[in-house]
Write a protein that holds these residues in place. Structure first.
Motif, PDB file in Angstrom:
ATOM      1  N   VAL A 199      14.703  67.726  24.676  1.00 51.47           N
ATOM      2  CA  VAL A 199      14.536  66.425  24.003  1.00 51.47           C
ATOM      3  C   VAL A 199      13.067  66.013  24.076  1.00 51.47           C
ATOM      4  N   PRO A 200      12.238  66.508  23.146  1.00 50.87           N
ATOM      5  CA  PRO A 200      10.804  66.172  23.166  1.00 50.87           C
ATOM      6  C   PRO A 200      10.517  64.773  22.619  1.00 50.87           C
ATOM      7  N   GLN A 201      11.050  63.785  23.290  1.00 50.96           N
ATOM      8  CA  GLN A 201      10.840  62.383  22.924  1.00 50.96           C
ATOM      9  C   GLN A 201      10.166  61.667  24.088  1.00 50.96           C
ATOM     10  N   SER A 202       9.376  60.638  23.768  1.00 55.30           N
ATOM     11  CA  SER A 202       8.601  59.963  24.808  1.00 55.30           C
ATOM     12  C   SER A 202       9.506  59.335  25.870  1.00 55.30           C
ATOM     13  N   TRP A 203      10.629  58.736  25.480  1.00 55.74           N
ATOM     14  CA  TRP A 203      11.506  58.092  26.461  1.00 55.74           C
ATOM     15  C   TRP A 203      12.103  59.108  27.420  1.00 55.74           C
ATOM     16  N   MET A 204      12.448  60.292  26.897  1.00 56.70           N
ATOM     17  CA  MET A 204      13.005  61.330  27.760  1.00 56.70           C
ATOM     18  C   MET A 204      11.945  61.887  28.701  1.00 56.70           C
ATOM     19  N   TRP A 205      10.710  62.025  28.192  1.00 60.07           N
ATOM     20  CA  TRP A 205       9.637  62.525  29.040  1.00 60.07           C
ATOM     21  C   TRP A 205       9.326  61.528  30.157  1.00 60.07           C
ATOM     22  N   LEU A 206       9.314  60.242  29.840  1.00 64.58           N
ATOM     23  CA  LEU A 206       9.076  59.233  30.869  1.00 64.58           C
ATOM     24  C   LEU A 206      10.165  59.283  31.940  1.00 64.58           C
ATOM     25  N   LEU A 207      11.404  59.376  31.516  1.00 63.96           N
ATOM     26  CA  LEU A 207      12.519  59.442  32.455  1.00 63.96           C
ATOM     27  C   LEU A 207      12.444  60.728  33.289  1.00 63.96           C
ATOM     28  N   SER A 208      12.147  61.840  32.626  1.00 67.56           N
ATOM     29  CA  SER A 208      12.086  63.127  33.325  1.00 67.56           C
ATOM     30  C   SER A 208      10.960  63.146  34.353  1.00 67.56           C
ATOM     31  N   ARG A 209       9.814  62.591  33.990  1.00 71.49           N
ATOM     32  CA  ARG A 209       8.686  62.578  34.917  1.00 71.49           C
ATOM     33  C   ARG A 209       8.968  61.628  36.091  1.00 71.49           C
TER      34      ARG A 209
ATOM     35  N   GLY B 245       4.067  75.442  23.245  1.00 69.02           N
ATOM     36  CA  GLY B 245       5.191  76.368  23.264  1.00 69.02           C
ATOM     37  C   GLY B 245       6.025  76.232  24.526  1.00 69.02           C
ATOM     38  N   HIS B 246       6.981  77.142  24.698  1.00 66.93           N
ATOM     39  CA  HIS B 246       7.913  77.082  25.821  1.00 66.93           C
ATOM     40  C   HIS B 246       7.442  77.858  27.038  1.00 66.93           C
TER      41      HIS B 246
END
Length: 294
Positions: free
Chosen positions: A4-14, A70-71
């Motif tokens: 899920v390359p979305q800003s909200w998911m990245w904030l939560l993941s970090r 990339g991955h």
């Protein structure tokens, strides 16, 4: 983060990753601090900090080979995390003796070394801007874009090279005086960074890394010197919290210096100098002979 390359998911993941990293630090550092003598504690911390900064240096260099798109970078990181879990799951030797841990009461918390808390806090004040702002300063303000990676590697190398010295001196010297000396040397390193010679800059960056990275292991060792084993985990949490607060506040304060010439260097130099004055003054007060009452 991959799925899920979305800003909200990245904030939560970090945010979750921050919990994980802090948990690893507290477990490892409290484990290493459960030693019988100050000498053993200092030796363990020296080896730990050398490994930590060595891994940091290798990670920085790996960016050039793995890239940032990339991955592949994510897959390599996932592989490293999986590999790092294997020793903890499979190796049974070297475990500290199981004991009940107690949280530190407010009364005991007040008795924690103020110098130790300050040392961790100042370490965050310094390392936050060094990691986050110094590469930009070297690239843009110094005009050394091609040498930025080299100079950052010299900082980390300085942090690695100083650890054996820290582990040797820590049980043999007053820790307030040792931290004050490194802060004073750090001020000299900042002066070298205002010069235009490559030799002066290289020496300055090595000294900067040595002095900035020396404070945390000395401070955390000082905090645990007179604590029972059952309170070491809580003390380690307190020291890591102090470092984290400094890491957040440091870059925010350093940005306010950006309008000045050599603004970031002035911030780092002021942090070193004020800390050295405070710790040196406290050392003099504590070692001054007291007059007995008539």
């Amino acid at each position: 983060m991959i799925l899920v390359p979305q800003s909200w998911m990245w904030l939560l993941s970090r945010f979750v990753a921050g919990f994980a990293v802090a948990g690893v630090f507290v477990v490892v550092e409290s484990w290493l601090l459960m030693a019988d003598t100050q000498k053993q504690r200092a030796k363990r911390l020296g080896l730990y900090m050398t490994a930590l900064y060595g891994g940091t240096a290798i990670g920085q260099l790996a960016i050039d080979y793995l890239g940032t798109t990339g991955h592949l970078p994510y897959l390599v990181i996932m592989g490293l995390l999986a590999a790092a879990s294997l020793p903890a799951l499979l190796v049974k030797r070297g475990q500290p003796q199981a004991s009940e841990q107690h949280s530190i009461s407010l009364a005991v918390l007040k008795k924690l070394s103020k110098s130790a808390i300050l040392g961790c806090l100042v370490s965050g004040f310094l390392l936050g801007p060094i990691y986050g702002l110094l590469p930009i300063y070297v690239s843009q303000d110094m005009g050394l874009d091609q040498q930025t990676g080299l100079f950052m590697a010299l900082i980390i190398m300085g942090g690695m090279l100083v650890q054996p010295l820290v582990s040797y001196l820590s049980p043999r010297m007053h820790k307030n005086g040792l931290m004050a000396a490194f802060c004073l040397l750090g001020t000299a390193a900042i002066f070298l960074l205002t010069q235009h010679s490559i030799v002066s800059l290289s020496i300055g960056f090595i000294l900067l890394g040595a002095c900035a990275f020396a404070l945390y292991p000395i401070a955390i060792s000082l905090a645990c010197d007179n604590l029972p084993t059952s309170q070491i985990v809580s003390a380690t949490q307190m020291m890591l919290l102090s470092y984290s607060v400094g890491s957040v506040i440091g870059p925010l304060v350093a940005i306010s210096f950006e309008q000045m010439e050599h603004g970031l260097l002035l911030y780092l130099g002021a942090s070193f100098m004020l800390t050295s004055i405070y710790l040196g003054g406290k050392l003099l007060v504590n070692t001054r002979p007291r007059l007995s009452a008539p």
